[in-house]
Each structure stands twice: as C-alpha cells, then as structure tokens.
Design a protein around this motif. Structure first.
Motif, PDB file in Angstrom:
ATOM      1  N   PHE A 184       0.804  -1.233   0.000  1.00 45.58           N
ATOM      2  CA  PHE A 184       0.000   0.000   0.000  1.00 45.58           C
ATOM      3  C   PHE A 184       0.837   1.284   0.000  1.00 45.58           C
ATOM      4  O   PHE A 184       0.315   2.356  -0.307  1.00 45.58           O
ATOM      5  CB  PHE A 184      -0.941   0.027   1.210  1.00 45.58           C
ATOM      6  CG  PHE A 184      -2.145  -0.860   1.068  1.00 45.58           C
ATOM      7  CD1 PHE A 184      -3.124  -0.556   0.131  1.00 45.58           C
ATOM      8  CD2 PHE A 184      -2.303  -1.983   1.861  1.00 45.58           C
ATOM      9  CE1 PHE A 184      -4.250  -1.368  -0.014  1.00 45.58           C
ATOM     10  CE2 PHE A 184      -3.425  -2.794   1.725  1.00 45.58           C
ATOM     11  CZ  PHE A 184      -4.396  -2.485   0.790  1.00 45.58           C
ATOM     12  N   LYS A 185       2.128   1.186   0.333  1.00 45.82           N
ATOM     13  CA  LYS A 185       2.961   2.384   0.437  1.00 45.82           C
ATOM     14  C   LYS A 185       2.963   3.214  -0.852  1.00 45.82           C
ATOM     15  O   LYS A 185       2.816   4.452  -0.797  1.00 45.82           O
ATOM     16  CB  LYS A 185       4.401   1.993   0.814  1.00 45.82           C
ATOM     17  CG  LYS A 185       5.182   3.121   1.448  1.00 45.82           C
ATOM     18  CD  LYS A 185       4.614   3.460   2.835  1.00 45.82           C
ATOM     19  CE  LYS A 185       5.459   4.525   3.510  1.00 45.82           C
ATOM     20  NZ  LYS A 185       4.860   4.969   4.787  1.00 45.82           N
ATOM     21  N   PRO A 186       3.077   2.600  -2.034  1.00 44.99           N
ATOM     22  CA  PRO A 186       3.062   3.414  -3.267  1.00 44.99           C
ATOM     23  C   PRO A 186       1.725   4.125  -3.501  1.00 44.99           C
ATOM     24  O   PRO A 186       1.660   5.083  -4.268  1.00 44.99           O
ATOM     25  CB  PRO A 186       3.329   2.378  -4.375  1.00 44.99           C
ATOM     26  CG  PRO A 186       3.998   1.242  -3.685  1.00 44.99           C
ATOM     27  CD  PRO A 186       3.397   1.198  -2.325  1.00 44.99           C
ATOM     28  N   VAL A 206      -6.553  -1.465   7.124  1.00 42.04           N
ATOM     29  CA  VAL A 206      -6.781  -0.839   5.816  1.00 42.04           C
ATOM     30  C   VAL A 206      -7.738  -1.703   4.991  1.00 42.04           C
ATOM     31  O   VAL A 206      -8.603  -1.186   4.274  1.00 42.04           O
ATOM     32  CB  VAL A 206      -5.454  -0.626   5.060  1.00 42.04           C
ATOM     33  CG1 VAL A 206      -5.711  -0.101   3.647  1.00 42.04           C
ATOM     34  CG2 VAL A 206      -4.549   0.330   5.830  1.00 42.04           C
ATOM     35  N   LEU A 207      -7.611  -3.017   5.117  1.00 43.23           N
ATOM     36  CA  LEU A 207      -8.465  -3.927   4.355  1.00 43.23           C
ATOM     37  C   LEU A 207      -9.920  -3.828   4.782  1.00 43.23           C
ATOM     38  O   LEU A 207     -10.823  -4.259   4.048  1.00 43.23           O
ATOM     39  CB  LEU A 207      -7.980  -5.375   4.534  1.00 43.23           C
ATOM     40  CG  LEU A 207      -6.551  -5.680   4.059  1.00 43.23           C
ATOM     41  CD1 LEU A 207      -6.190  -7.117   4.376  1.00 43.23           C
ATOM     42  CD2 LEU A 207      -6.416  -5.407   2.567  1.00 43.23           C
ATOM     43  N   ASP A 208     -10.170  -3.272   5.969  1.00 40.61           N
ATOM     44  CA  ASP A 208     -11.516  -3.178   6.519  1.00 40.61           C
ATOM     45  C   ASP A 208     -12.147  -1.813   6.268  1.00 40.61           C
ATOM     46  O   ASP A 208     -13.235  -1.519   6.756  1.00 40.61           O
ATOM     47  CB  ASP A 208     -11.465  -3.453   8.032  1.00 40.61           C
ATOM     48  CG  ASP A 208     -12.814  -3.847   8.602  1.00 40.61           C
ATOM     49  OD1 ASP A 208     -13.580  -4.517   7.895  1.00 40.61           O
ATOM     50  OD2 ASP A 208     -13.103  -3.482   9.758  1.00 40.61           O
ATOM     51  N   HIS A 215     -10.891   0.770  -4.067  1.00 41.56           N
ATOM     52  CA  HIS A 215      -9.586   1.135  -4.616  1.00 41.56           C
ATOM     53  C   HIS A 215      -8.940  -0.105  -5.240  1.00 41.56           C
ATOM     54  O   HIS A 215      -8.970  -1.201  -4.658  1.00 41.56           O
ATOM     55  CB  HIS A 215      -8.685   1.690  -3.505  1.00 41.56           C
ATOM     56  CG  HIS A 215      -7.443   2.341  -4.009  1.00 41.56           C
ATOM     57  ND1 HIS A 215      -6.375   1.618  -4.506  1.00 41.56           N
ATOM     58  CD2 HIS A 215      -7.089   3.662  -4.116  1.00 41.56           C
ATOM     59  CE1 HIS A 215      -5.414   2.451  -4.877  1.00 41.56           C
ATOM     60  NE2 HIS A 215      -5.826   3.701  -4.641  1.00 41.56           N
ATOM     61  N   PRO A 216      -8.338   0.028  -6.449  1.00 42.74           N
ATOM     62  CA  PRO A 216      -7.738  -1.135  -7.124  1.00 42.74           C
ATOM     63  C   PRO A 216      -6.726  -1.886  -6.269  1.00 42.74           C
ATOM     64  O   PRO A 216      -6.584  -3.114  -6.395  1.00 42.74           O
ATOM     65  CB  PRO A 216      -7.069  -0.509  -8.361  1.00 42.74           C
ATOM     66  CG  PRO A 216      -7.840   0.743  -8.616  1.00 42.74           C
ATOM     67  CD  PRO A 216      -8.247   1.253  -7.267  1.00 42.74           C
ATOM     68  N   ALA A 217      -6.028  -1.174  -5.404  1.00 42.96           N
ATOM     69  CA  ALA A 217      -5.002  -1.825  -4.581  1.00 42.96           C
ATOM     70  C   ALA A 217      -5.607  -2.808  -3.582  1.00 42.96           C
ATOM     71  O   ALA A 217      -4.920  -3.724  -3.121  1.00 42.96           O
ATOM     72  CB  ALA A 217      -4.187  -0.764  -3.834  1.00 42.96           C
ATOM     73  N   MET A 218      -6.894  -2.612  -3.249  1.00 47.79           N
ATOM     74  CA  MET A 218      -7.542  -3.531  -2.305  1.00 47.79           C
ATOM     75  C   MET A 218      -7.656  -4.932  -2.916  1.00 47.79           C
ATOM     76  O   MET A 218      -7.441  -5.935  -2.236  1.00 47.79           O
ATOM     77  CB  MET A 218      -8.935  -3.011  -1.936  1.00 47.79           C
ATOM     78  CG  MET A 218      -8.933  -1.752  -1.102  1.00 47.79           C
ATOM     79  SD  MET A 218      -8.278  -2.078   0.560  1.00 47.79           S
ATOM     80  CE  MET A 218      -8.581  -0.465   1.320  1.00 47.79           C
ATOM     81  N   GLY A 219      -8.005  -4.989  -4.176  1.00 48.83           N
ATOM     82  CA  GLY A 219      -8.196  -6.277  -4.834  1.00 48.83           C
ATOM     83  C   GLY A 219      -6.926  -7.077  -5.012  1.00 48.83           C
ATOM     84  O   GLY A 219      -6.969  -8.303  -5.150  1.00 48.83           O
ATOM     85  N   THR A 220      -5.780  -6.395  -5.023  1.00 48.73           N
ATOM     86  CA  THR A 220      -4.503  -7.091  -5.246  1.00 48.73           C
ATOM     87  C   THR A 220      -3.658  -7.181  -3.977  1.00 48.73           C
ATOM     88  O   THR A 220      -2.499  -7.593  -4.031  1.00 48.73           O
ATOM     89  CB  THR A 220      -3.704  -6.354  -6.336  1.00 48.73           C
ATOM     90  OG1 THR A 220      -3.500  -4.985  -5.936  1.00 48.73           O
ATOM     91  CG2 THR A 220      -4.434  -6.388  -7.671  1.00 48.73           C
ATOM     92  N   VAL A 252     -14.496 -19.275   2.888  1.00 45.35           N
ATOM     93  CA  VAL A 252     -13.277 -18.615   3.346  1.00 45.35           C
ATOM     94  C   VAL A 252     -13.175 -17.272   2.638  1.00 45.35           C
ATOM     95  O   VAL A 252     -13.219 -17.197   1.412  1.00 45.35           O
ATOM     96  CB  VAL A 252     -12.033 -19.472   3.064  1.00 45.35           C
ATOM     97  CG1 VAL A 252     -10.762 -18.711   3.455  1.00 45.35           C
ATOM     98  CG2 VAL A 252     -12.102 -20.796   3.826  1.00 45.35           C
ATOM     99  N   ASP A 253     -13.071 -16.207   3.423  1.00 40.60           N
ATOM    100  CA  ASP A 253     -12.928 -14.846   2.890  1.00 40.60           C
ATOM    101  C   ASP A 253     -11.583 -14.309   3.334  1.00 40.60           C
ATOM    102  O   ASP A 253     -11.397 -13.945   4.498  1.00 40.60           O
ATOM    103  CB  ASP A 253     -14.065 -13.959   3.409  1.00 40.60           C
ATOM    104  CG  ASP A 253     -13.997 -12.533   2.873  1.00 40.60           C
ATOM    105  OD1 ASP A 253     -13.014 -12.209   2.179  1.00 40.60           O
ATOM    106  OD2 ASP A 253     -14.916 -11.740   3.168  1.00 40.60           O
ATOM    107  N   LYS A 254     -10.645 -14.249   2.407  1.00 40.48           N
ATOM    108  CA  LYS A 254      -9.277 -13.860   2.756  1.00 40.48           C
ATOM    109  C   LYS A 254      -9.177 -12.410   3.218  1.00 40.48           C
ATOM    110  O   LYS A 254      -8.180 -12.018   3.825  1.00 40.48           O
ATOM    111  CB  LYS A 254      -8.339 -14.081   1.563  1.00 40.48           C
ATOM    112  CG  LYS A 254      -8.656 -13.194   0.360  1.00 40.48           C
ATOM    113  CD  LYS A 254      -7.676 -13.442  -0.769  1.00 40.48           C
ATOM    114  CE  LYS A 254      -7.943 -12.489  -1.940  1.00 40.48           C
ATOM    115  NZ  LYS A 254      -6.980 -12.693  -3.044  1.00 40.48           N
ATOM    116  N   ASN A 255     -10.201 -11.590   2.935  1.00 39.55           N
ATOM    117  CA  ASN A 255     -10.178 -10.180   3.339  1.00 39.55           C
ATOM    118  C   ASN A 255     -10.922  -9.912   4.646  1.00 39.55           C
ATOM    119  O   ASN A 255     -11.024  -8.765   5.070  1.00 39.55           O
ATOM    120  CB  ASN A 255     -10.776  -9.301   2.232  1.00 39.55           C
ATOM    121  CG  ASN A 255      -9.892  -9.250   1.005  1.00 39.55           C
ATOM    122  OD1 ASN A 255      -8.662  -9.217   1.121  1.00 39.55           O
ATOM    123  ND2 ASN A 255     -10.500  -9.272  -0.171  1.00 39.55           N
TER     124      ASN A 255
END
Length: 429
Positions: A184-186, A206-208, A215-220, A252-255
C-alpha cells in the motif's frame, strides 16, 4: 421543545418487548445446552479498559466511544463492546483459577457507540455475546461458531452465510503486516486519511476500510492466508474440518479481518442473505483473541468469542417473515360490582396471583359492559364476576369468553377450580 429520545436510540414498547423476551429466552436455552454461564458487567468501565482491550487504532476507540470524566476526575466510558469488559472481570475476579476450565460465558448487554444511525445500527444497541477463556483448542473455535449458528437456527432463520478466515499467530501477522505496508505504500497518498494513519500503526485495518473498499489496490493486496506459518495453517485446517464434521457450511474470505485489534487465528462473520434485509448484512462476528487477557494484566490465557446484534436479529426474522409466537392472553379478568365486592376483589386477585394464575381487573370504575370490553381487549380466557348477590352466597360467576359457557363457583374453591379449568377442565363440572 418536544421531549424525544436521543438520536440513535429507540423505545422498546410493551407490544415489542414480548418479541425481545422470546428471542432472549431461546438464546438462553441454547447457552444452557452448551453449558455456558451468564455474566453481567458494569455499563461503564475505566476508559483504559477499552483503549488497551479494543485497541487505540480502532474506529471504536478513536471515534465512537462515549467518554466522560466523573466528579473525581476519572475517565470513564460507556461500554462500546462486550469482550474487553468480560476479560477485565475474568482477570479481576481471578476466574482463571476456577477448577472448571475453560470458562464459558455469555451476556446480554447494551452497548453505546457514537456513529451515524441507520437501519439496524443504533447509538445504543443491544448485544448478545459469548466468550470462552482458557482453551486454545481449535474445537473450541468450532463450538463457538456452532453455538452462534444454532441460536439463529433455533429461531427459524435459514438465509444465513458463514464466512471465516485466519489471521494467523503473531509471526504470521508480522510477516503479513510487512507485506501490506510494502503493497500500500506506493498508493498511500490515494488512500483516505484514516488509512494513511493505519498503514503504519495497523495495516490490516486498511483492508476493513469502507471508504477505500473499491480502490484497485484492495483487490490485489496480499492475503494473510499466503503468510500463515505451518502452525497457523494447521490450526485453521482443524477448525474447518470440525465445521465440516458438524455439517456447517462456510466460505473462506481472505479479506475478513474484523474491526478490533485483539483478533488472531480464527475470525468469522455470519450474514443474512434474505431478500430485502438491507445493505449491511452482517448479523454477528467474532474470533480468537489470544493475548487480550495479558493486555489487561492477567495471566497468559487464550480466548475466543463473538457479538450478535439483537436489533439485526429481529430484522432478519422480519426479512424471512418469521412470526415470533407470542402468548398475550390473560387467564382471567375480574369484574367487581359494588363497594364490598371491590374490597373482596383485592384479596381474590392476591390469592389467585400467588397461585400462578394470571389475572387483572378494572381500576377506573367503569360500567360492567365496559369492563367486559376491557376483558376482550386484554384477550382474557375467562371473566370472573363478583357482585353483591354472589358475595352474599359466597359464590363467584365464571364465564368463558370463547364459548360463552358459565357457572357459579364457591369462593372457597375458586383457586383450585380455576387451575383445573385452565388445564382444560370443564367449566360446569
């Protein structure tokens, strides 16, 4: 200014209170079967209990707590959640020394959170919760989840979804934390202010985030499941195998991270999939919190629990069109005519009530016809009529509101005869 309940609070009126009582009684029956014991903690605690127990980086502590100073200058907080209070009580009362371990507790409690009120989310909310302290066996995790699901099933709910995840042990979480910061730093400048703060303090939160969820970064973002060490992975696999053995479906929900800092290993949520339930589908959530007891100055003690919103439970019942069975019928309504009969009616009511018979009378001096209407409104099964003539004969008239059958009964036999009639006996026998 008209006096109104504060925003985010509601009155539970008598016609709805019966629903609450029924729901709570069914849940208590489940807890008894699972051998859980009730605990009741104070409505407010020293603020430090929640700062240390819930976590300084959580929204609850940072934004939602009702905190005030008492006259002695002490900082106190209305209870925003149940686990920290129960753990504080566990430590203070040395329940870790009880011969029966683990300690299995449940509670019904009001919580207070300053947030934007919406359907199913209030500033004063009612919660049922359980905590198990003293076991790090994955079978305990499965049992706690099973208890929650059984509570819902016992009330007839079917449109449920259980999601689970593992947050791993301390080593796994630390490795995942580093990976999240690097990921997430970038994008830090693109995230909301809360997430920018969380990125260094607790990047898992942050994931919550509700603001940056798209945001696209959440999905990756890297999944915690990719960083579980062997011990954590084995623990999670055992929990899943126990759920499978009990026939409990799950995803199972990895997030799934939950909103409190104290969780590790198993985390879970139960959601409603009923049509029209609303945008916020979560009914209950919880997980394992090894380390929380030590945080509140107790000995190393593993724990797991969950919280279940009762307002949201009632909403789920409505969404699935489940009628709560309510018995609002009154056994008897007593009509007294005349001053002497009024005096005698007080004694009769006292005797009947002390023998387990539900009975009421008129206290507004209304005519007999109006009193019969009152008996009908109160859904009385039988009406007792005591007038001067009956009093002279030491008799009382009883009438069935369903069939219209009636008979005279000696006052001395009234309690025994009523008990027989209410059990299905004939009114004229």
């Amino acid at each position: 200014m008209a006096m109104k309940a504060p925003r985010g609070t509601v009155d539970i009126l008598p016609e709805n209170a019966k629903k609450w009582q029924f729901v709570e009684s069914k849940i208590k029956e489940v807890c008894d079967r699972y051998h859980f014991k009730e605990i009741r903690t104070p409505l407010f605690e020293h603020t430090e209990v929640f700062q240390r127990g819930v976590g300084d980086t959580t929204d609850i502590v940072q934004k939602e707590m009702y905190t005030f100073e008492d006259r002695g200058g002490r900082s106190l907080t209305l209870r925003p959640e149940g686990t920290a209070s129960v753990v504080r009580a566990f430590v203070e009362n040395k329940m870790f020394g009880n011969p029966n371990q683990p300690v299995k507790l449940y509670y019904f409690a009001q919580m207070f959170r300053y947030e934007r009120p919406q359907k199913g989310r209030m500033r004063q909310l009612n919660q049922f919760g359980v905590e198990v302290l003293g076991s790090d066996n994955p079978a305990t995790d499965a049992e706690v989840i099973d208890l929650a699901m059984t509570c819902y099933r016992s009330l007839g709910l079917k449109s449920l979804k259980l999601v689970i995840n593992s947050l791993g042990d301390q080593e796994s979480r630390e490795n995942h934390r580093k990976a999240l910061v690097d990921h997430f730093k970038p994008h830090e400048h693109e995230l909301c202010r809360d997430c920018q703060s969380r990125l260094e303090k607790n990047p898992l939160r942050v994931l919550d985030c509700k603001k940056d969820r798209d945001h696209p970064a959440m999905g990756t973002a890297p999944s915690i499941l990719e960083y579980l060490n062997e011990e954590s992975e084995n623990y999670f696999n055992q929990v899943k195998s126990y759920l499978t053995a009990m026939g409990i479906d799950y995803e199972v929900d990895k997030n799934l991270v939950r909103g409190l800092d104290y969780y590790n290993h198993t985390a879970f949520e139960i959601m409603s999939e009923a049509d029209g339930f609303g945008a916020i589908t979560t009914l209950a959530g919880g997980g394992r919190y090894n380390g929380l007891v030590e945080e509140l100055d107790g000995p190393a003690t593993p724990g797991i629990g969950f919280g279940m919103g009762l307002e949201r439970l009632l909403m789920a019942l409505d969404a699935e069109n489940i009628e709560v069975p309510l018995d609002d019928q009154l056994d008897c309504f007593l009509i007294a005519v005349g001053e002497e009969a009024e005096y005698e009616s007080v004694r009769i009511l006292h005797d009947l009530r002390n023998n387990g018979i539900q009975v009421d009378k008129d206290y507004q001096g209304r005519k007999m016809k109006a009193q019969f209407k009152a008996a009908d409104r109160n859904q009385a099964k039988f009406v007792l009529v005591l007038g001067e003539d009956e009093l002279q004969k030491q008799m009382i008239n009883i009438k069935s509101m369903e069939t219209g059958d009636q008979a005279e009964i000696p006052l001395t036999d009234l309690t025994e005869r009523l008990q027989q009639i209410l059990k299905g006996g004939n009114i004229s026998e």
